[in-house]
Design a protein around this motif. Structure first.
Motif, short mmCIF file in Angstrom:
data_model
loop_
_atom_site.label_atom_id
_atom_site.label_comp_id
_atom_site.label_asym_id
_atom_site.label_seq_id
_atom_site.Cartn_x
_atom_site.Cartn_y
_atom_site.Cartn_z
N PRO A 1 0.81 -1.23 0.00
CA PRO A 1 0.00 0.00 0.00
C PRO A 1 0.84 1.28 0.00
O PRO A 1 0.42 2.31 -0.55
N SER B 1 -4.03 8.45 4.21
CA SER B 1 -3.17 7.67 5.11
C SER B 1 -3.98 6.61 5.86
O SER B 1 -3.48 5.52 6.15
N ALA C 1 0.89 4.27 -2.86
CA ALA C 1 0.89 5.71 -2.54
C ALA C 1 1.97 6.44 -3.33
O ALA C 1 1.75 7.55 -3.84
N ILE D 1 -4.51 3.75 3.51
CA ILE D 1 -3.31 2.90 3.50
C ILE D 1 -3.38 1.89 4.64
O ILE D 1 -3.12 0.69 4.44
#
Length: 304
Positions: A184, A206, A188, A209
């Motif tokens: 993940p 975030s 990003a 994620i």
């Protein structure tokens, strides 16, 4: 001990530098890297220290009777299949695969070899003639079957070095956990074309994620794997907002660049393969990974 390190990228170079004390270290490298190492030595610019220059024996080819106490294979996951014939044709017994590996089962039973797996805590970027790096001098290393029969051998390799060694004899579980945590973050990186600073204030992303990481861990748990290190799953679930904050902090400075995006953006083939192997696990688990599936599109659809 007489050690061979196959691969002179960021991890291999840092490992060679850190493991050299008390050991006779040789590096197998090719082409321009071979020439640079032969002519100029191994040059590392340490983000947390001074520049170092080390001179090692460097070879371009591993001969059948060139026997080492241990061979460390420090290569991208996507390159391992091309290296297997090299070590199969050599008479050295002990092999350690270092780095990302979500398919340990494929490499753990090489005929006449004692195979271990490891993850060395170093990151950075390779340039022409030198490595720009941050290294924590920590290594997780061990078998995959839970047995401690190689612990003494492992400790003997590192006894004179400053590397902090954690022996983990469930390395299959550890490396699968690590892959689920890393992917993940790679997604990003591709979302922002490597500039993670663009996400340093994005609380929502975030948290996505974190959700994707937890989905990956759930897949592993469903299949019977242990999430390692111990407490990792509980921290992600119970302290999700804090973990997301830590990632945003990393995104805001050199840590995010050196530890995440530099590798992510230079090794798309590796992470495409890691993602593909994770998909096999997900299908086997029959679990949905909705957030993971959403985020992975950044990697799959990326165009430079």
């Amino acid at each position: 001990m007489r050690l061979l390190i196959i691969g002179a990228g960021v991890l291999g170079s840092n490992l060679a530098h850190s493991i050299r004390k008390g050991n006779d270290v040789t590096i197998l490298a090719r082409n321009k890297t071979y020439e640079n190492l032969k002519n100029n030595g191994l040059i590392i610019k340490h983000k947390l220290g001074k520049k170092t220059i080390d001179h090692f024996n460097v070879i371009e080819k591993l001969e059948e009777d060139d026997i080492y106490d241990c061979i460390f294979v420090v290569s991208r996951f996507s390159s391992l299949d091309s290296i297997i014939p090299i070590i199969e044709n050599n008479k050295s017994k002990n092999i350690v695969f270092v780095g990302n590996n979500i398919s340990v089962e494929k490499y753990m039973n090489i005929k006449n070899k004692n195979v271990l797996f490891a993850f060395f805590m170093a990151a950075g970027k390779k340039y022409d003639g030198y490595i720009d790096s941050i290294c924590l001098n920590k290594i997780e290393i061990g078998r995959v079957d839970g047995k401690d029969i190689n612990n003494e051998f492992i400790n003997s390799i590192f006894k004179e070095t400053k590397i902090k060694v954690t022996i983990e004899n469930k390395m299959n579980d550890y490396l699968k956990t690590h892959a689920c945590a890393v992917l993940p973050l790679v997604f990003a990186s591709y979302k922002v074309n490597g500039n993670l600073k663009l996400l340093k204030k994005d609380k929502e992303y975030s948290l996505l994620i974190m959700d994707a990481i937890i989905e990956g861990y759930d897949v592993l748990k469903k299949l019977g794997y242990e999430i390692l290190p111990k407490g990792e799953y509980e921290n992600c679930v119970n302290k999700k907002k804090f973990c997301a904050f830590i990632y945003r902090f990393m995104f805001s400075n050199f840590i995010g660049k050196m530890c995440i995006s530099d590798h992510a953006m230079s090794a798309r083939d590796e992470f495409l393969l890691l993602n593909s192997e994770f998909e096999k696990l997900r299908k086997k688990s029959k679990l949905e990974t909705k957030v993971y599936d959403q985020l992975k599109l950044e990697l799959l659809n990326y165009k430079d």
